[in-house]
Design an enzyme around this catalytic site. Sequence first.
Site, PDB file in Angstrom:
ATOM      1  N   LEU A  88      -5.091  -4.522 -72.784  1.00  0.00           N
ATOM      2  CA  LEU A  88      -6.163  -5.736 -72.941  1.00  0.00           C
ATOM      3  C   LEU A  88      -5.564  -6.992 -73.471  1.00  0.00           C
ATOM      4  CD1 LEU A  88      -9.293  -3.940 -74.877  1.00  0.00           C
ATOM      5  CD2 LEU A  88      -8.996  -4.288 -72.453  1.00  0.00           C
ATOM      6  N   HIS A  89      -4.331  -6.765 -74.036  1.00  0.00           N
ATOM      7  CA  HIS A  89      -3.631  -8.186 -74.513  1.00  0.00           C
ATOM      8  C   HIS A  89      -3.137  -9.054 -73.257  1.00  0.00           C
ATOM      9  CE1 HIS A  89      -0.293  -5.250 -74.974  1.00  0.00           C
ATOM     10  NE2 HIS A  89       0.221  -5.722 -73.862  1.00  0.00           N
TER      11      HIS A  89
END
Length: 338
Positions: A245-246
């Site tokens: 997700l980052h």
Amino acid sequence: MSDQLRQPSPELFFETVNAYQRTATIKAALELDVFTAIGEGRRTIQALAARCETSERGMRILCDYLVILSFLTKVNGQYGLTQDSALFLDRRSEAYIGNATEFLLSPMIMDGFEDIVAAVRKGGTVIPEDGTVAPENPVWVKFARGMASMMALPAKLIAKFLDIGDGRNLKVLDIAASHGLFGIEIALLNPNAEVVALDWPNVLEVAKENAQNAGVSERYSTLEGSAFDVNYGNGYDIVLLTNFLHHFDPSTCEGLLKKVHASLAAGGRVVTLEMVANEDRVSPPIPASFSMIMLASTPRGDAYTFSELQRMFENTGFLHNELHQLPPTMQRIVISHK
Ligand SMILES: Nc1ncnc2c1ncn2[C@@H]1O[C@H](CSCC[C@H]([NH3+])C(=O)O)[C@@H](O)[C@H]1O
């Protein structure tokens, strides 16, 4: 000491400006295999220089610098490994992580730091074609080969944390699986777990190789392509979202999480492993600093806080989220329930 009581010092500035020298030196020490040589019992400069095929003068200056940095000890002129160096930097150790430099110091990652002024002005990477998140970027094969050593421990810890070793039927989707270790550890712990690994095709070759070596390949299948486009299928008990997700902004993450939610069976769980920054965004130092790597190498990625992750999951229909530490790693996991 509080900042008021301390004498002003240029030390931090000097050390930070020279930090590239540390990077170059640790890289050289690994290449010369100095830690392994000391682990084998060569403790003098003469013995180390002979084993590593260097000059004695070069080896003396290198080893003293490694003592100054706390990678080595020096007692009566004899060099020794610290606990950390023995575990992580001696090539004979099962926990050896020296090959992580293949990814961490790859041109793709380092190029992002060539022009931080431009990245700060722009608010994202200035590497062409979206940096590391470009489709099928070959840097991810380096990640799969080089970073597997660093992910082996969190993969084992997560499998254990999930409490799934009772042999129940389990369908697992590993999104952006890379080396595949997160799914493979679950398959090793539960003989009835079936794992589907999704990533770019060139990266999945590494995952398949690892599944074969672990003896779980008959319960291991793959889905090639972008996580944003590929159809996941459904009925998963667990979806693994580790270190993914980052790379993206919250609305892109939410688009992905909607798909993840739809693919889960009732009562299914998502495991998100992340560099989770505290709400102040400046602690803990290593997870919070991860934002800088995302600024340098992706268009909109970030080290998210728990409340930001929680919001993304709540906005996409998940019922509740728990944050857990994963000691001794520097990462944390969020478990999100459908
Ligand atoms: N759009 C995408 N779709 C699927 N995989 C991607 C995409 N973009 C990047 N990746 C993969 O995302 C991974 C990020 S690195 C994280 C790998 C692994 N889950 C771990 O925690 O160690 C790499 O393997 C990339 O190939």
